[in-house]
Design a protein around this motif. Structure first.
Motif, short mmCIF file in Angstrom:
data_model
loop_
_atom_site.label_atom_id
_atom_site.label_comp_id
_atom_site.label_asym_id
_atom_site.label_seq_id
_atom_site.Cartn_x
_atom_site.Cartn_y
_atom_site.Cartn_z
N ASN A 213 0.81 -1.30 -0.01
CA ASN A 213 0.25 -0.06 -0.22
C ASN A 213 0.90 0.87 -0.41
OD1 ASN A 213 -2.60 -1.30 0.24
ND2 ASN A 213 -1.86 -1.51 2.19
N ALA A 214 0.64 2.30 -0.89
CA ALA A 214 1.18 3.44 -1.05
C ALA A 214 0.17 4.35 -0.26
CB ALA A 214 2.02 3.55 -1.50
N SER A 215 0.51 6.03 -0.71
CA SER A 215 -0.40 7.12 -0.37
C SER A 215 -0.22 7.83 -1.30
CB SER A 215 -0.84 7.47 0.51
OG SER A 215 0.26 8.42 1.61
N LEU A 217 3.13 8.38 -4.37
CA LEU A 217 4.48 8.24 -5.41
C LEU A 217 5.94 8.64 -4.88
CD1 LEU A 217 2.36 5.70 -7.59
CD2 LEU A 217 2.68 4.66 -5.56
N THR A 218 5.75 9.39 -4.22
CA THR A 218 7.32 9.82 -4.22
C THR A 218 8.31 9.58 -4.61
OG1 THR A 218 7.13 10.45 -1.86
CG2 THR A 218 5.93 12.12 -3.68
N SER A 219 8.60 8.30 -3.93
CA SER A 219 10.17 7.27 -4.23
C SER A 219 9.76 5.96 -4.37
CB SER A 219 10.61 7.73 -3.17
OG SER A 219 9.93 6.57 -1.38
N ILE A 221 9.62 2.52 -4.98
CA ILE A 221 8.36 1.18 -3.89
C ILE A 221 9.00 0.21 -4.57
CG2 ILE A 221 6.49 0.66 -3.61
CD1 ILE A 221 5.13 2.78 -3.87
N SER A 314 1.23 11.04 -8.85
CA SER A 314 0.23 9.94 -7.65
C SER A 314 -1.14 9.80 -8.65
CB SER A 314 0.28 10.14 -6.48
OG SER A 314 1.22 10.22 -5.57
#
Length: 330
Positions: A213-215, A217-219, A221, A314
């Motif tokens: 899960n991620a809120s 997408l700045t780095s 994954i 994102s």
């Protein structure tokens, strides 16, 4: 005087009958009993059954008689062990066995008459020859089995060679000869090869690659999935991946509704070798480290798939997914 004459006549008839039986020698022949197991899926590990039929024919008793025929199958060649029958492909062997029954519980062996001994013996049959020496025959079935649990066998065309069936035979009047003692003359089929073809094969399965899960997408994954491959022993193979269901050009994408997330797949933990498709079993056709190469061991070999979602705008919240086709070339 009359009684004496009758006794003399009976004695003369007995002598004449015995002379006739000796003068008209019996002969027997046997046809080939070749067998073919076809293409064996060696990785499945199961037994493969087949059958072959052959005919024993005897003739030569002018006044009629019964012939006892002892039907034998020797060990054949190659002889990798005194207790098994082996098919051979060069220096490699696989095990099969021949049986007298459809349940494959009784090994068809040999007493060693006119051939080498194997097992506890063969099959005894009696053929009643008619008057004037006409032939009598019987057709028999031999039940073959390529034995189970030989997954490590190397692919190839395997052959078991033998001159069997071998028949030892003798005519009798009242008491049948015993096949456990030498019954007399022998003959054989000349050649009855049995064959099996083991083709190179691979089985593949996968476990999902889950980025979690991620809120935002700045780095990067990262995630790791697994491809499990089982290929036949010594079989070279390559693993290639397509671009998935939602790619834009060569960029793989996961989709949720009308939105997408870019991601990439790699062959190494450093995520430097982009994983692509390939058409060769021994080289990566898109360049070094663009596929995974291996050699089968008949055991499961696990290969990691290294995934990465790079920084990007994102998208709307959702469960994003894609499906990749894994191709194993061998």
């Amino acid at each position: 005087m009359v009684i004496g004459s009758k006794r003399t006549l009976v004695f003369a008839l007995l002598l004449q009958f015995a002379a006739s039986l000796s003068a008209h020698a019996q002969s027997c022949s046997v046809t080939s009993a070749s067998g073919n197991y076809g293409s064996v899926d060696i990785l499945a590990g199961g037994a493969v059954d087949t059958t072959s039929t052959f005919t024993v024919t005897c003739s030569g008793c002018a006044l009629g008689c019964t012939v006892n025929a002892c039907v034998q199958f020797n060990q054949g060649a190659p002889n990798s062990s005194s207790s098994v029958r082996s098919l051979g492909s060069g220096a490699n062997t696989a095990i099969h066995e021949l049986y007298t029954d459809s349940g494959r519980t009784q090994v068809w062996g040999s007493w060693g008459y006119g051939t080498t001994a194997y097992g506890s013996g063969g099959v005894s049959i009696n053929l009643s020859l008619p008057l004037l020496g006409g032939p009598a025959q019987q057709t028999l079935t031999v039940y073959g089995r390529f034995l189970a649990n030989q997954q490590s066998t190397i692919p190839g065309t395997y052959v078991w060679s033998t001159a069997s069936p071998v028949v030892a035979y003798a005519a009798y009047l009242l008491t049948s000869p015993n096949c456990s003692s030498n019954p007399g003359t022998t003959t054989n089929a000349g050649s009855s090869p049995w064959t099996a073809t083991i083709a190179g094969n691979c089985i593949v399965s996968t476990t999902p690659l889950n980025f979690g899960n991620a809120s935002l997408l700045t780095s990067n994954i990262d995630g790791v999935g697994t491809i499990s491959v089982k290929c036949t022993n010594t079989t070279p193979y390559s693993i290639g991946l397509d671009n998935g269901l939602h790619a834009s050009g060569s960029q793989r994408r996961m989709q949720a509704g009308s939105s997408f997330i870019n991601y990439n797949l790699f062959t190494d933990a450093a995520r430097s070798g982009a994983w692509t498709s390939t058409t060769s079993a021994t080289t990566c056709t898109s360049g070094a480290n663009t596929c995974v190469l291996g050699t089968g061991t008949a055991l499961i070999q696990n290969v990691s798939v290294y995934g990465r979602v790079p920084p990007q705008t994102s998208p709307p919240p959702g469960a994003y997914a894609d499906t990749i086709v894994v191709t194993v070339t061998f």
